[in-house]
Design a protein around this motif. Sequence first.
Motif, PDB file in Angstrom:
ATOM      1  N   LYS A  96      58.144  58.836  22.479  1.00 17.99           N
ATOM      2  CA  LYS A  96      59.497  59.326  22.753  1.00 17.99           C
ATOM      3  C   LYS A  96      59.797  59.241  24.244  1.00 17.99           C
ATOM      4  CE  LYS A  96      59.928  61.109  18.521  1.00 17.99           C
ATOM      5  NZ  LYS A  96      60.078  60.028  17.586  1.00 17.99           N
ATOM      6  N   LYS A  97      61.075  59.366  24.595  1.00 15.02           N
ATOM      7  CA  LYS A  97      61.500  59.383  25.992  1.00 15.02           C
ATOM      8  C   LYS A  97      60.861  60.582  26.686  1.00 15.02           C
ATOM      9  CE  LYS A  97      65.610  59.347  28.847  1.00 15.02           C
ATOM     10  NZ  LYS A  97      67.050  59.447  28.904  1.00 15.02           N
ATOM     11  N   ASP A  98      60.480  60.424  27.945  1.00 15.34           N
ATOM     12  CA  ASP A  98      59.848  61.441  28.802  1.00 15.34           C
ATOM     13  C   ASP A  98      58.380  61.711  28.468  1.00 15.34           C
ATOM     14  OD1 ASP A  98      62.144  61.754  30.339  1.00 15.34           O
ATOM     15  OD2 ASP A  98      62.934  63.331  29.045  1.00 15.34           O
ATOM     16  N   ASP A  99      57.775  60.985  27.512  1.00 15.34           N
ATOM     17  CA  ASP A  99      56.333  61.090  27.281  1.00 15.34           C
ATOM     18  C   ASP A  99      55.605  60.409  28.435  1.00 15.34           C
ATOM     19  OD1 ASP A  99      56.436  62.372  24.847  1.00 15.34           O
ATOM     20  OD2 ASP A  99      56.107  60.583  23.642  1.00 15.34           O
ATOM     21  N   THR A 100      54.400  60.878  28.741  1.00 12.41           N
ATOM     22  CA  THR A 100      53.540  60.177  29.685  1.00 12.41           C
ATOM     23  C   THR A 100      52.644  59.265  28.862  1.00 12.41           C
ATOM     24  OG1 THR A 100      53.546  62.066  31.183  1.00 12.41           O
ATOM     25  CG2 THR A 100      51.818  60.442  31.512  1.00 12.41           C
ATOM     26  N   VAL A 101      52.622  57.988  29.228  1.00 11.54           N
ATOM     27  CA  VAL A 101      51.832  57.019  28.472  1.00 11.54           C
ATOM     28  C   VAL A 101      50.901  56.246  29.397  1.00 11.54           C
ATOM     29  CG1 VAL A 101      53.512  56.708  26.616  1.00 11.54           C
ATOM     30  CG2 VAL A 101      53.635  55.247  28.611  1.00 11.54           C
ATOM     31  N   MET A 102      49.864  55.658  28.793  1.00 17.18           N
ATOM     32  CA  MET A 102      48.945  54.793  29.518  1.00 17.18           C
ATOM     33  C   MET A 102      48.988  53.414  28.872  1.00 17.18           C
ATOM     34  SD  MET A 102      44.878  55.188  30.070  1.00 17.18           S
ATOM     35  CE  MET A 102      44.659  55.750  31.732  1.00 17.18           C
ATOM     36  N   VAL A 103      49.044  52.373  29.703  1.00 17.32           N
ATOM     37  CA  VAL A 103      49.055  50.998  29.200  1.00 17.32           C
ATOM     38  C   VAL A 103      47.618  50.629  28.833  1.00 17.32           C
ATOM     39  CG1 VAL A 103      49.632  48.611  29.738  1.00 17.32           C
ATOM     40  CG2 VAL A 103      51.014  50.459  30.675  1.00 17.32           C
ATOM     41  N   ILE A 104      47.413  50.125  27.596  1.00 18.33           N
ATOM     42  CA  ILE A 104      46.057  49.847  27.130  1.00 18.33           C
ATOM     43  C   ILE A 104      45.718  48.357  27.099  1.00 18.33           C
ATOM     44  CG2 ILE A 104      45.800  51.983  25.847  1.00 18.33           C
ATOM     45  CD1 ILE A 104      46.511  50.437  23.301  1.00 18.33           C
ATOM     46  N   SER A 105      46.713  47.470  27.341  1.00 20.01           N
ATOM     47  CA  SER A 105      46.406  46.045  27.409  1.00 20.01           C
ATOM     48  C   SER A 105      47.441  45.333  28.274  1.00 20.01           C
ATOM     49  CB  SER A 105      46.379  45.428  26.014  1.00 20.01           C
ATOM     50  OG  SER A 105      47.667  45.388  25.469  1.00 20.01           O
ATOM     51  N   GLY A 106      47.060  44.165  28.768  1.00 18.26           N
ATOM     52  CA  GLY A 106      47.973  43.379  29.590  1.00 18.26           C
ATOM     53  C   GLY A 106      47.670  43.507  31.071  1.00 18.26           C
ATOM     54  N   LYS A 107      48.570  42.956  31.892  1.00 20.54           N
ATOM     55  CA  LYS A 107      48.337  42.911  33.345  1.00 20.54           C
ATOM     56  C   LYS A 107      48.366  44.292  33.999  1.00 20.54           C
ATOM     57  CE  LYS A 107      53.162  42.163  34.470  1.00 20.54           C
ATOM     58  NZ  LYS A 107      54.165  41.340  35.082  1.00 20.54           N
ATOM     59  N   ASP A 108      49.059  45.257  33.387  1.00 22.68           N
ATOM     60  CA  ASP A 108      49.151  46.608  33.948  1.00 22.68           C
ATOM     61  C   ASP A 108      48.199  47.589  33.257  1.00 22.68           C
ATOM     62  OD1 ASP A 108      51.164  46.181  35.914  1.00 22.68           O
ATOM     63  OD2 ASP A 108      52.642  46.038  34.308  1.00 22.68           O
ATOM     64  N   ARG A 109      47.143  47.086  32.643  1.00 31.94           N
ATOM     65  CA  ARG A 109      46.208  47.924  31.889  1.00 31.94           C
ATOM     66  C   ARG A 109      45.644  49.048  32.758  1.00 31.94           C
ATOM     67  NH1 ARG A 109      40.393  46.147  29.465  1.00 31.94           N
ATOM     68  NH2 ARG A 109      40.006  48.091  28.387  1.00 31.94           N
ATOM     69  N   GLY A 110      45.638  50.272  32.196  1.00 30.07           N
ATOM     70  CA  GLY A 110      45.099  51.431  32.897  1.00 30.07           C
ATOM     71  C   GLY A 110      46.126  52.218  33.685  1.00 30.07           C
ATOM     72  N   ARG A 111      47.334  51.682  33.841  1.00 30.02           N
ATOM     73  CA  ARG A 111      48.364  52.390  34.611  1.00 30.02           C
ATOM     74  C   ARG A 111      49.071  53.410  33.733  1.00 30.02           C
ATOM     75  NH1 ARG A 111      51.737  48.602  38.387  1.00 30.02           N
ATOM     76  NH2 ARG A 111      52.217  50.624  39.261  1.00 30.02           N
ATOM     77  N   ARG A 112      49.457  54.511  34.342  1.00 27.50           N
ATOM     78  CA  ARG A 112      50.188  55.566  33.640  1.00 27.50           C
ATOM     79  C   ARG A 112      51.608  55.637  34.156  1.00 27.50           C
ATOM     80  NH1 ARG A 112      46.494  60.860  32.604  1.00 27.50           N
ATOM     81  NH2 ARG A 112      44.641  59.776  31.890  1.00 27.50           N
ATOM     82  N   GLY A 113      52.506  56.099  33.293  1.00 33.15           N
ATOM     83  CA  GLY A 113      53.886  56.261  33.704  1.00 33.15           C
ATOM     84  C   GLY A 113      54.670  57.033  32.661  1.00 33.15           C
ATOM     85  N   LYS A 114      55.872  57.426  33.054  1.00 29.75           N
ATOM     86  CA  LYS A 114      56.761  58.171  32.165  1.00 29.75           C
ATOM     87  C   LYS A 114      57.663  57.187  31.430  1.00 29.75           C
ATOM     88  CE  LYS A 114      60.459  60.845  33.270  1.00 29.75           C
ATOM     89  NZ  LYS A 114      61.212  61.818  34.030  1.00 29.75           N
ATOM     90  N   VAL A 115      57.907  57.449  30.153  1.00 34.38           N
ATOM     91  CA  VAL A 115      58.780  56.588  29.363  1.00 34.38           C
ATOM     92  C   VAL A 115      60.222  56.859  29.772  1.00 34.38           C
ATOM     93  CG1 VAL A 115      59.569  56.006  27.040  1.00 34.38           C
ATOM     94  CG2 VAL A 115      57.163  56.492  27.432  1.00 34.38           C
TER      95      VAL A 115
END
Length: 105
Positions: free
Chosen positions: A7-26
């Motif tokens: 959902k919007k405003d969730d904090t997520v972590m990227v698990i694959s791709g060039k930005d793997r391991g980065r966290r951010g807000k939706v």
Amino acid sequence: MAGMKVKKDDTVMVISGKDRGRRGKVLGTIPKKDAVVVEGVNIATCHVKPRRQGEEGGIMKREAALRVCKVQVVCPKCDKPVRIGYKIDADGKKNRVCKRCGAVL
């Protein structure tokens, strides 16, 4: 295509791709494309033309959409990327819960 658990405003972590391991807000979700826009992740360069007089054009960087299967929600209690489950409480309301620790998200 199943329902999106992110959902919007969730904090997520990227698990694959060039930005793997980065966290951010939706910042937003696009359910028809099964995609999300995450703050500071998947930065694209856009060439912008000036639309009004006095406005500047140029090269801008902005977040592009990312497939929802490439991100996982970060639980605020255990501070780890987790899978999401659902539980129905006594009032009949459906809540998202962390599969790792059971906390309500």
